[in-house]
Design a protein around this motif. Structure first.
Motif, mmCIF file in Angstrom:
data_model
loop_
_atom_site.group_PDB
_atom_site.id
_atom_site.type_symbol
_atom_site.label_atom_id
_atom_site.label_comp_id
_atom_site.label_asym_id
_atom_site.label_seq_id
_atom_site.Cartn_x
_atom_site.Cartn_y
_atom_site.Cartn_z
ATOM 1 N N GLY A 217 0.936 -1.150 0.058
ATOM 2 C CA GLY A 217 0.111 -0.041 -0.041
ATOM 3 C C GLY A 217 0.852 1.161 -0.031
ATOM 4 N N SER A 218 0.379 2.173 0.258
ATOM 5 C CA SER A 218 0.705 3.629 0.534
ATOM 6 C C SER A 218 1.096 4.107 2.073
ATOM 7 N N LEU A 219 1.600 4.951 2.211
ATOM 8 C CA LEU A 219 1.935 5.492 3.672
ATOM 9 C C LEU A 219 0.467 6.174 3.747
ATOM 10 N N ASN A 220 -0.118 6.884 3.025
ATOM 11 C CA ASN A 220 -1.444 7.391 3.130
ATOM 12 C C ASN A 220 -2.464 6.380 4.032
ATOM 13 N N ASP A 221 -2.376 5.281 3.423
ATOM 14 C CA ASP A 221 -3.253 4.201 3.647
ATOM 15 C C ASP A 221 -3.304 3.988 5.309
ATOM 16 N N PHE A 222 -2.171 4.113 6.031
ATOM 17 C CA PHE A 222 -2.396 3.876 7.483
ATOM 18 C C PHE A 222 -2.972 5.011 8.276
ATOM 19 N N LYS A 223 -3.415 6.194 7.447
ATOM 20 C CA LYS A 223 -4.043 7.261 8.184
ATOM 21 C C LYS A 223 -3.464 7.512 9.524
ATOM 22 N N LEU A 224 -2.109 7.891 9.471
ATOM 23 C CA LEU A 224 -1.636 8.171 10.661
ATOM 24 C C LEU A 224 -1.987 9.401 11.738
ATOM 25 N N ASP A 225 -2.804 10.071 10.737
ATOM 26 C CA ASP A 225 -3.177 11.439 11.596
ATOM 27 C C ASP A 225 -4.757 11.519 11.978
ATOM 28 N N ASP A 226 -5.277 10.181 11.876
ATOM 29 C CA ASP A 226 -6.538 9.875 12.341
ATOM 30 C C ASP A 226 -6.468 10.291 14.108
ATOM 31 N N MET A 254 12.170 9.458 7.335
ATOM 32 C CA MET A 254 11.792 10.549 8.543
ATOM 33 C C MET A 254 10.709 11.697 7.916
ATOM 34 N N TYR A 255 11.158 12.372 6.720
ATOM 35 C CA TYR A 255 10.302 13.450 6.355
ATOM 36 C C TYR A 255 8.898 12.734 5.827
ATOM 37 N N ALA A 256 8.854 11.709 5.229
ATOM 38 C CA ALA A 256 7.888 11.107 4.791
ATOM 39 C C ALA A 256 6.652 10.754 5.755
ATOM 40 N N VAL A 257 7.236 10.209 6.890
ATOM 41 C CA VAL A 257 6.271 10.142 8.194
ATOM 42 C C VAL A 257 6.143 11.217 8.923
ATOM 43 N N ILE A 258 6.799 12.253 9.112
ATOM 44 C CA ILE A 258 6.601 13.376 9.888
ATOM 45 C C ILE A 258 5.398 13.983 9.046
ATOM 46 N N ASP A 259 5.323 14.145 7.686
ATOM 47 C CA ASP A 259 4.377 14.719 6.914
ATOM 48 C C ASP A 259 3.047 14.292 7.234
ATOM 49 N N GLN A 260 3.115 13.090 7.604
ATOM 50 C CA GLN A 260 1.760 12.378 7.828
ATOM 51 C C GLN A 260 1.071 12.905 9.062
ATOM 52 N N GLY A 261 1.800 13.417 10.108
ATOM 53 C CA GLY A 261 1.175 13.918 11.221
ATOM 54 C C GLY A 261 0.819 12.892 12.292
ATOM 55 N N GLY A 262 0.040 13.020 13.045
ATOM 56 C CA GLY A 262 -0.477 12.241 14.069
ATOM 57 C C GLY A 262 0.572 12.016 15.179
ATOM 58 N N ASP A 263 0.825 10.705 15.711
ATOM 59 C CA ASP A 263 2.161 10.539 16.617
ATOM 60 C C ASP A 263 3.265 10.661 16.022
ATOM 61 N N ALA A 264 3.506 11.687 15.560
ATOM 62 C CA ALA A 264 4.614 11.798 14.604
ATOM 63 C C ALA A 264 6.078 11.735 14.991
ATOM 64 N N ASP A 265 6.315 11.976 16.426
ATOM 65 C CA ASP A 265 7.526 11.773 17.018
ATOM 66 C C ASP A 265 7.821 10.384 17.291
ATOM 67 N N THR A 266 7.038 9.543 17.775
ATOM 68 C CA THR A 266 7.142 8.148 17.902
ATOM 69 C C THR A 266 7.362 7.619 16.508
#
Length: 318
Positions: A217-226, A254-266
């Protein structure tokens, strides 16, 4: 990639701390908020906005995620083993120092009088009282580093999870992460997708879908900022695996994950630490944000861990 032990250990520890410190700038934000706050992307500590939450730390300072990892690694370096009681005692001492921004679940676990004597029983009792089904991601970072142990790493990964998160989804996610870490560290290769899938299917079916997304899938599919689910440990695990399989450097991850938001530091800590383990410390030195606070402690901890792991590697080869 056949890296030295130093390259791997430094890469994992510094990657974890750097991802944590920069990820703080996007923690609890949605993707839309991040685009508004950081229109060109969050790439330097100096960009981190100062609000009630983020002003609890200096720019470039890591959060509790890294602090807990350093306590674990310092315990391993001093005891020359993975000792849950010793680590529990360090967690308790840290809790009593009134640390910044500790979560409700972890605060309740560490507040128990018998935590240092009987941590597994104490924590299980707390979780039964909480009636909580949230698989929070606080525990997953420990798996990245327990996976570097040369023997019984599966048991150590599960025990380190159960110490604060006695829940099947958490334990399985940690086991998957430790398995990947162990293979990268000791075998200089990634665990196969099929092996990780089989591991998840044997232990907890809820984790399977997140490994599938990570691969296909894509990183967006995880909905990390939900807002309802961004704490989920299997999301942090899945995002880190996605980065491992789809990114070419620790900083791309790192940048890809941070741009998704949510629990961004973890999430950024785990992803950058995992790719730091894969690509080595040199990949972190080549570019990326400068100015991590207290790098000396990171180096001391890394050097002490290298000494222990080198002794075990030498023993294995003799």
């Amino acid at each position: 990639m056949n890296l030295s032990i130093k390259e791997k250990v430094y890469g994992a520890i510094f990657g974890y701390a750097i991802g944590d410190a920069l990820g703080l700038g996007a923690e609890f934000m949605t993707r839309q908020e991040i685009k508004k706050r950081y229109p060109e992307g969050l790439r330097h500590y100096s960009q981190i906005v100062r609000n009630a939450h983020r002003s609890q730390w200096k720019r470039g300072e890591w959060t509790n995620d890294t602090e807990i990892i350093l306590m674990l690694l310092e315990s391993i370096a001093e005891t020359k083993t993975i000792d849950c009681i010793d680590f529990a005692s360090r967690l308790k001492k840290w809790y009593l120092s009134n640390p910044t921004d500790i979560t409700h679940n972890l605060r309740w676990v560490l507040s128990q009088e018998d935590f240092t004597r009987n941590p597994f029983e104490s924590t299980k009792r707390v979780w039964e009282k909480m009636k909580s089904f949230d698989s929070t991601s606080e525990c997953i970072g420990r798996a990245l580093f327990t996976g570097m142990w040369n023997d019984n790493y599966e048991r150590h990964a599960i025990d380190m999870c159960r110490l604060t998160h006695p829940q099947s989804r958490c334990e399985t996610s940690c086991l998957v992460m430790a398995t990947m870490s162990h293979s990268l560290f000791w075998n200089n290769e990634e665990s196969s997708y099929d092996d990780l899938m089989a591991l998840a299917k044997r232990n907890n079916q809820d984790v399977v879908r997140y490994i599938e997304i990570a691969r296909h899938g894509s990183l967006n599919d995880f909905k990390l900022d939900d807002e309802e689910t961004f704490w989920f440990v299997r999301k942090a695990m899945g995002a880190a695996l996605w980065c491992l399989w789809h990114c070419d450097s620790p900083y791309e991850a790192m940048y890809a994950v941070i741009d998704q938001g949510g629990d961004a530091d973890t999430n950024a800590a785990l992803a950058t630490g995992l790719l730091g383990l894969k690509f080595g410390f040199s990949a972190l030195e080549a570019s990326g944000p400068k100015g991590i606070i207290n790098p000396e402690r990171l180096r001391r901890t890394a050097d002490a861990l290298i000494e222990v792991l080198s002794e075990r590697a030498n023993a294995e080869s003799n």
